[in-house]
Design a protein around this motif. Structure first.
Motif, mmCIF file in Angstrom:
data_model
loop_
_atom_site.group_PDB
_atom_site.id
_atom_site.type_symbol
_atom_site.label_atom_id
_atom_site.label_comp_id
_atom_site.label_asym_id
_atom_site.label_seq_id
_atom_site.Cartn_x
_atom_site.Cartn_y
_atom_site.Cartn_z
ATOM 1 N N VAL A 93 0.833 -1.201 0.000
ATOM 2 C CA VAL A 93 0.000 0.000 0.000
ATOM 3 C C VAL A 93 0.874 1.259 0.000
ATOM 4 O O VAL A 93 0.601 2.227 -0.709
ATOM 5 N N ARG A 96 2.151 2.062 -3.365
ATOM 6 C CA ARG A 96 1.111 2.643 -4.228
ATOM 7 C C ARG A 96 0.940 4.125 -3.945
ATOM 8 O O ARG A 96 0.697 4.922 -4.867
ATOM 9 N N ASP A 99 3.939 5.876 -5.537
ATOM 10 C CA ASP A 99 3.836 5.809 -6.993
ATOM 11 C C ASP A 99 2.765 6.761 -7.526
ATOM 12 O O ASP A 99 2.868 7.253 -8.658
ATOM 13 N N ALA A 100 1.724 7.005 -6.736
ATOM 14 C CA ALA A 100 0.652 7.912 -7.172
ATOM 15 C C ALA A 100 1.045 9.369 -6.996
ATOM 16 O O ALA A 100 0.761 10.210 -7.856
ATOM 17 N N VAL A 125 -5.607 7.149 -3.948
ATOM 18 C CA VAL A 125 -5.193 5.825 -3.454
ATOM 19 C C VAL A 125 -6.205 5.318 -2.435
ATOM 20 O O VAL A 125 -6.601 4.148 -2.464
ATOM 21 N N SER A 128 -9.487 4.183 -4.085
ATOM 22 C CA SER A 128 -9.426 2.943 -4.851
ATOM 23 C C SER A 128 -9.562 1.707 -3.971
ATOM 24 O O SER A 128 -10.107 0.683 -4.413
#
Length: 242
Positions: A93, A96, A99-100, A125, A128
């Motif tokens: 997590v 992510r 990365d976002a 994030v 989602s």
């Protein structure tokens, strides 16, 4: 080729590879062994995420094993206990989140947009996978998970501080506030994101992004507006502020 998640001894060898053969051959075998174990481990982490989403925060190791298509003993070859497994999930997590946010921040060229992009990427994030995010945030008392969350916050804040500092210097302002502003922004959005998921996302992501951007930007703009800027720099600044 992806390995099937089955409870087969050949697919899940013991932790220590067998000895034998020349040194070079042994090193190659150990490398393949390590690659296999890491690939298998990531498959099991993915299965844990799916089990959590399916069963909720009370999910146990037996349910994770069932989702992975393996027995509990196989699961324990890769994770000593449930806590170690959830630390691995939290790392997924966290990656992510980074990365976002990183590309969203890098492509923005004005200050208000920087704040808005950071908030929107972070909320994206959460939006989602809200159940997964909420579970991990509420497990933050676990030392391992706490370290992952704290490390991610530092990584995001450090990137933001660098960008904010560059923008301040370009405007002829002191870059000293960049780091506390960055850490404050990350902590603020993290806390509000926790509230947002706990209450079932009572307002839209777009509306929440607008609210938080208005609040945070007003503080930053107020500090900058109070600076004693040369007339020419003030006019240049006004041209880039939306």
């Amino acid at each position: 080729m992806q390995l099937p998640l089955t409870d087969v001894n050949a697919s899940d060898p013991p932790a220590t590879p067998p000895d034998g053969g020349p040194k070079a051959k042994g090193n190659g075998r150990r490398d393949r062994w390590a690659d296999h174990r890491e690939h298998r481990r990531q498959e099991l982490v993915g299965a844990a995420v799916q089990a959590l989403l399916r069963h909720g925060p009370e999910v146990d190791m037996e349910q994770v094993a069932a989702a992975a298509g393996v027995s509990k003993p196989v699961l324990y070859r890769y994770f000593a206990d449930k806590s170690q497994l959830w630390v691995a999930v939290s790392e997924v997590v966290a990656a992510r989140v980074v990365d976002a946010i990183a590309p969203a921040v890098e492509q923005v060229r004005e200050e208000r947009g920087l704040v808005e992009a950071t908030i929107d990427a972070y909320l994206g994030v959460i939006e989602s996978e809200p159940r997964l995010y909420r579970f991990l945030m509420h497990q933050s008392g676990d030392p391992g998970i706490h370290q992952v969350i704290a490390g991610t916050s530092r990584q995001v804040a450090a990137g933001l501080a660098q960008v904010i500092g560059d923008r301040l210097r370009t405007l002829g302002l002191d870059a000293g506030p960049a780091e506390p502003w960055a850490y404050g922004l990350v902590g603020f959005v993290q806390a509000v994101g926790d509230w947002w998921t706990t209450h079932g996302q009572p307002i839209s992501r777009a509306a929440l992004t607008d609210y938080l951007t208005a609040l945070l930007w007003s503080g930053i703009e107020g500090v900058r507006a109070s600076a004693d800027l040369p007339h020419e720099l003030t006019r240049a600044h006004e041209r880039i502020v939306p």
